[in-house]
Motif scaffolding. Sequence first.
Motif, mmCIF file in Angstrom:
data_model
loop_
_atom_site.group_PDB
_atom_site.id
_atom_site.type_symbol
_atom_site.label_atom_id
_atom_site.label_comp_id
_atom_site.label_asym_id
_atom_site.label_seq_id
_atom_site.Cartn_x
_atom_site.Cartn_y
_atom_site.Cartn_z
ATOM 1 N N GLU A 331 -0.190 -3.299 -103.456
ATOM 2 C CA GLU A 331 0.611 -2.923 -102.286
ATOM 3 C C GLU A 331 -0.150 -1.860 -101.513
ATOM 4 O OE1 GLU A 331 3.157 -4.637 -101.761
ATOM 5 O OE2 GLU A 331 3.300 -5.570 -103.734
ATOM 6 N N SER A 332 -0.620 -2.207 -100.374
ATOM 7 C CA SER A 332 -1.361 -1.208 -99.623
ATOM 8 C C SER A 332 -1.339 -1.570 -98.154
ATOM 9 C CB SER A 332 -2.802 -1.141 -100.081
ATOM 10 O OG SER A 332 -3.455 -2.303 -99.685
ATOM 11 N N THR A 333 -1.587 -0.570 -97.354
ATOM 12 C CA THR A 333 -1.701 -0.851 -95.937
ATOM 13 C C THR A 333 -2.981 -1.643 -95.728
ATOM 14 O OG1 THR A 333 -2.715 1.303 -95.782
ATOM 15 C CG2 THR A 333 -0.426 1.128 -95.090
ATOM 16 N N VAL A 334 -2.812 -2.807 -95.167
ATOM 17 C CA VAL A 334 -3.987 -3.629 -94.905
ATOM 18 C C VAL A 334 -4.600 -3.169 -93.602
ATOM 19 C CG1 VAL A 334 -4.795 -5.983 -94.576
ATOM 20 C CG2 VAL A 334 -2.831 -5.511 -96.038
ATOM 21 N N GLY A 335 -5.919 -3.022 -93.587
ATOM 22 C CA GLY A 335 -6.541 -2.725 -92.301
ATOM 23 C C GLY A 335 -7.341 -1.450 -92.253
ATOM 24 N N GLY A 336 -7.431 -0.697 -93.366
ATOM 25 C CA GLY A 336 -8.330 0.444 -93.402
ATOM 26 C C GLY A 336 -9.768 -0.043 -93.266
ATOM 27 N N LEU A 337 -10.661 0.885 -92.858
ATOM 28 C CA LEU A 337 -12.062 0.493 -92.658
ATOM 29 C C LEU A 337 -12.679 -0.036 -93.949
ATOM 30 C CD1 LEU A 337 -14.117 2.945 -90.429
ATOM 31 C CD2 LEU A 337 -13.913 0.460 -90.269
ATOM 32 N N VAL A 338 -12.375 0.679 -95.049
ATOM 33 C CA VAL A 338 -12.946 0.283 -96.334
ATOM 34 C C VAL A 338 -12.459 -1.124 -96.705
ATOM 35 C CG1 VAL A 338 -12.999 0.808 -98.794
ATOM 36 C CG2 VAL A 338 -13.140 2.657 -97.125
ATOM 37 N N ASP A 339 -11.144 -1.363 -96.537
ATOM 38 C CA ASP A 339 -10.596 -2.682 -96.865
ATOM 39 C C ASP A 339 -11.247 -3.776 -96.037
ATOM 40 O OD1 ASP A 339 -9.031 -1.656 -98.755
ATOM 41 O OD2 ASP A 339 -7.170 -1.651 -97.589
ATOM 42 N N ARG A 340 -11.422 -3.467 -94.756
ATOM 43 C CA ARG A 340 -12.024 -4.475 -93.889
ATOM 44 C C ARG A 340 -13.446 -4.807 -94.344
ATOM 45 N NH1 ARG A 340 -11.044 -2.887 -87.735
ATOM 46 N NH2 ARG A 340 -8.959 -2.162 -88.269
ATOM 47 N N TRP A 341 -14.179 -3.768 -94.683
ATOM 48 C CA TRP A 341 -15.552 -3.950 -95.158
ATOM 49 C C TRP A 341 -15.569 -4.804 -96.435
ATOM 50 C CZ3 TRP A 341 -20.391 -3.640 -93.703
ATOM 51 C CH2 TRP A 341 -21.395 -3.536 -94.663
ATOM 52 N N LEU A 342 -14.639 -4.505 -97.350
ATOM 53 C CA LEU A 342 -14.600 -5.254 -98.604
ATOM 54 C C LEU A 342 -14.253 -6.715 -98.342
ATOM 55 C CD1 LEU A 342 -12.810 -2.709 -100.977
ATOM 56 C CD2 LEU A 342 -15.226 -3.337 -100.965
ATOM 57 N N ARG A 343 -13.379 -6.958 -97.342
ATOM 58 C CA ARG A 343 -13.020 -8.338 -97.018
ATOM 59 C C ARG A 343 -14.199 -9.082 -96.430
ATOM 60 N NH1 ARG A 343 -7.851 -9.174 -93.415
ATOM 61 N NH2 ARG A 343 -8.520 -11.333 -93.515
ATOM 62 N N VAL A 344 -14.891 -8.405 -95.481
ATOM 63 C CA VAL A 344 -16.063 -9.037 -94.850
ATOM 64 C C VAL A 344 -17.083 -9.405 -95.925
ATOM 65 C CG1 VAL A 344 -18.045 -8.588 -93.362
ATOM 66 C CG2 VAL A 344 -15.744 -7.918 -92.632
ATOM 67 N N ASN A 345 -17.201 -8.575 -96.950
ATOM 68 C CA ASN A 345 -18.190 -8.823 -97.995
ATOM 69 C C ASN A 345 -17.675 -9.746 -99.095
ATOM 70 O OD1 ASN A 345 -20.834 -7.275 -97.762
ATOM 71 N ND2 ASN A 345 -19.292 -5.836 -97.030
ATOM 72 N N GLY A 346 -16.474 -10.262 -98.927
ATOM 73 C CA GLY A 346 -15.965 -11.223 -99.898
ATOM 74 C C GLY A 346 -15.588 -10.599 -101.234
ATOM 75 N N GLN A 347 -15.252 -9.310 -101.229
ATOM 76 C CA GLN A 347 -14.838 -8.666 -102.477
ATOM 77 C C GLN A 347 -13.319 -8.790 -102.680
ATOM 78 O OE1 GLN A 347 -17.254 -6.420 -104.254
ATOM 79 N NE2 GLN A 347 -18.788 -7.356 -102.962
#
Lengths: 430, 266
Positions: A331-347
């Motif tokens: 459960e977390s706010t989606v959309g932080g810079l770190v989260d976005r980076w992790l998504r782009v990198n497929g993590q």
Amino acid sequence: MIALTADTTFMSWLDSIGPLHGWAIATAVVVSACCAIVGTPLVVRRMSLLGDAISHAVLPGLVVAVLLGAQPGGIGVLVGATAAAMVTVWFTRFLYRQAGLWEDASVGVSFTTLFAAGVLLVTISGSRVDLDPGCVLYGILELVPFDTVDLYGWDIPRAFLSASFVLLLVSCGMWCTWRWQLFTAFDCDAAKAAGVPTVAVTVGLLVGVSLATVAGFVAVGAILVVAMLVVPAAAAERLVHRLHHAVWLAVMIAVVGAIGGYLLAWRFGTSAAGMMAVVLGVEYVIAILVAPDDGVVARLVSKLVYLWRVQCEDRLASFWRAEESGYARHESTVGGLVDRWLRVNGQVQKQENALVLTPQGRVNAEVIVRSHRLWETWLGRHVDLPVDHLHPPAEWIEHHLGEQVRKRIENELGNEDVDPHGSVIPREKR
Amino acid sequence: MTGNNSAPEVHADNPMLEWHDLTVAYGRRPVLWNVDFEIQDPCLFGIIGPNGAGKSTLLKASLDLVQRAGGTVRFWGQRLAEVRSKIAYVPQRETVDWDFPVSVMDVVRMGATSRLGWFRRGGKRERELALASLDHVGLADFAKRQIGKLSGGQQQRVFLARALAREAEIYLLDEPMAGVDAGSQEQIFSILAELRDQGKLVVAVHHDIRTAAQWFDAIALVDMRLVAAGPTAEVLTPENLTMTYSGRLGILDEIGEAVERRGRTS
């Protein structure tokens, strides 16, 4: 002097400089090169202060030589100045060894004394000697083109000729004794034991420094010549890692400083010597900013990269721990810079408005958590720390454990698979 | 076996290294008194003693790096100047500035510098020799690295490679194991043992008495004077160690001070 207006193009500006300024610039370039060549070994040997001392202390030698009838800018002056430089070096050693003065203080005592003597000589002998105190202190670069000698029908400025002679001398000297210079500068004891005449090598270098200094007097005067000795070398040392590269780079930096300084000074109608030293200073600042390994920019970048990596790794690990404790989704706010980076990198990936680890992300996260718990276990075994003090150090060290070290810790711990808090240490997937 | 007259063998012709009544003073004050010993044959020879005992001074005095107040040093019965090319010296690692702008290869090539005259830059053979020496100490991959980027153990091995590039017969090393990790220590020691097996003499200043016992064939215990010297097993006796490590010899200190003041001892 021709005023530079806004619509004048660069080329026509260069045209307007004319041969007189050309000679002045050429002299400045040659002088700068001389100083950079001898200045580099001086700086890496941490003898800059002695260079400063020599550059001041040659003054009395210069004046005495002129009083004895030597032409200003001629060979006699070079000899006199070098003799004065050697007296300074000897006097400094004497104060240091025999009078028990600290080395830096003895340099300070000897060169100020000799320099002051030189200033007195200049002012006392005033009319008899063709030396203007102002010129000696601040240089007479702008007047260089007007004192010429006739060489096979060409009018060559005397200062340019003598500086070229010095350049030939110091570059030949440096080239011939290069291996010895390098060995002596790096490891004097071993060089001496290997039979290198280290004293002669050092004296040779100091003679080179005094010759370059005398040549430099013409361009920038006694006060600023030390800038030409030290600054290009100090800048070059930051940028390259081999001494002969440093010498070449120092020469280039010095030449840029000479040309740039002269042109800027002319543009703004100010002292060429001062402007050259300022340009060199700016070049040094640029060097410490852009130096490849320990430059300000490089250090800042590597620090930012590290901080970013820590952020990402901590975030990944928190996803993993969430999974471990049974929350399928974090459960977390989606959309932080770190989260976005992790998504782009497929993590991590989005699943019903929440983020979950991808298989690849899970493997990476496991490595972090594993490092953390291995380190807690290792600390718990080897360091007398309360259990609740184990987390903070592990939070830091988890970002620094490589595969090799993890393996070593693992071997040492044997089949320990629970950390001191009772959590299971995840197995490494290899 | 104590005292100055403790040579292990009867005097034979031309020992590899011989200190004859060597006294060294800094300024006027003697810091190393009347060392008198000779090393006959190739071996791994350790100079052991407490801090400030004059171990490094003994090496430096042997190489004319510090002034001798008295006595002589001979290599194969000859003066240093005549046999210099056969002697390699590895100074303490801390004595040089490791931020100095040189590459590993530059440092190793210094080993051949003295063989080169004024104009010669060294040719292919010299480069190959330097590379082979680097390879020998396991640092061939680091040839182009700036020396400051190496670990302490690697730096010490670079120094050793430079000595190897001299192709000498006698190696004098000052604290080659100081600040060096255990792996590098083993490696350095095995290279030194190899040199000994090739018939070279290796003399090393060393501070750790435990490893000294297992590494060196022969040992000199030094504390401002030679306490004892000879084969390791014979020298490392409790009495000798007590004499070396039980604190300063007050008398030598006092006389040293008196000599410095040009006065008398009280």
